[in-house]
Design an enzyme around this catalytic site. Structure first.
Site, mmCIF file in Angstrom:
data_model
loop_
_atom_site.group_PDB
_atom_site.id
_atom_site.type_symbol
_atom_site.label_atom_id
_atom_site.label_comp_id
_atom_site.label_asym_id
_atom_site.label_seq_id
_atom_site.Cartn_x
_atom_site.Cartn_y
_atom_site.Cartn_z
ATOM 1 N NE ARG A 31 0.688 -3.803 -4.556
ATOM 2 C CZ ARG A 31 -0.490 -4.308 -4.279
ATOM 3 N NH1 ARG A 31 -0.722 -5.559 -4.483
ATOM 4 N NH2 ARG A 31 -1.440 -3.580 -3.791
ATOM 5 C CG ASP A 80 0.942 -8.076 -5.779
ATOM 6 O OD1 ASP A 80 1.071 -8.735 -4.725
ATOM 7 O OD2 ASP A 80 -0.157 -7.922 -6.344
ATOM 8 C CG ASP A 114 -1.374 -11.747 -6.023
ATOM 9 O OD1 ASP A 114 -1.039 -11.798 -4.825
ATOM 10 O OD2 ASP A 114 -1.842 -10.726 -6.554
ATOM 11 N NE ARG A 117 3.397 -5.579 -1.324
ATOM 12 C CZ ARG A 117 2.451 -6.414 -1.735
ATOM 13 N NH1 ARG A 117 2.745 -7.352 -2.617
ATOM 14 N NH2 ARG A 117 1.230 -6.327 -1.294
#
Length: 164
Positions: free
Chosen positions: A99, A102, A104, A90
């Site tokens: 990307r 990712d 989150d 990344r």
């Protein structure tokens, strides 16, 4: 006898649209399992979704959500997620750009935060079908922003997403 660490339930969104996305998501799940005091409890089905925001003409994303328990506090967990992203190549050059991986934090049990580094629950999760649909698969009773996931599913139904 060592003190038992307090485990927290956490939902993490996973996404990739560069490289071999399936390998990145599988690898990220393995790396999450390797974090101290952390277990992956369940993983949603995978979804393919169009990119939202960022540069035009991005490839579609492969997305999922997982539920973990962890003894890590929110900011150390976020740091660990960034290290996993980095491990999979990344690069943070373009906001909302393509990307390789990712990760989150969407929701962290009993924690709300408006810290500039980490807002919890995730401030835009409820706006994104690529988070809400897989999250609803594994946590249908979860409430985000004082609304049910069914409420948010209805509000994101126009977003291009398909279950794989």
């Amino acid at each position: 006898m060592p003190a038992a660490s307090l485990e927290h339930r956490v939902y993490i969104a996973l996404g990739s649209n560069l490289g071999v996305s399936a390998e990145a998501l599988d690898g990220a799940l393995e790396k999450l399992s390797d974090l101290p005091g952390t277990r992956v409890l369940q993983v949603s089905p995978w979804y393919r979704s169009a990119a939202i925001g960022g540069p035009a003409d991005q490839p579609d994303y492969l997305n999922a959500v997982c539920e973990i328990t962890t003894g890590l506090d929110p900011l150390p967990l976020l740091d660990a997620l960034h290290q996993i992203e980095h491990h999979f190549g990344r690069e943070r050059q373009v906001r909302w750009g393509p990307r390789t991986l990712d990760l989150d934090i969407i929701w962290y049990q009993n924690v709300t935060s408006e810290d500039p580094e980490l807002t919890l629950p995730h401030p835009r999760a409820h706006e994104r079908a690529f988070v809400i649909r897989p999250l609803a698969d594994i946590a249908p009773d979860l409430v985000l922003g004082n609304q049910s996931l069914n409420h948010w599913l209805e509000h994101t139904r126009d977003q291009a997403i398909s279950r794989l």
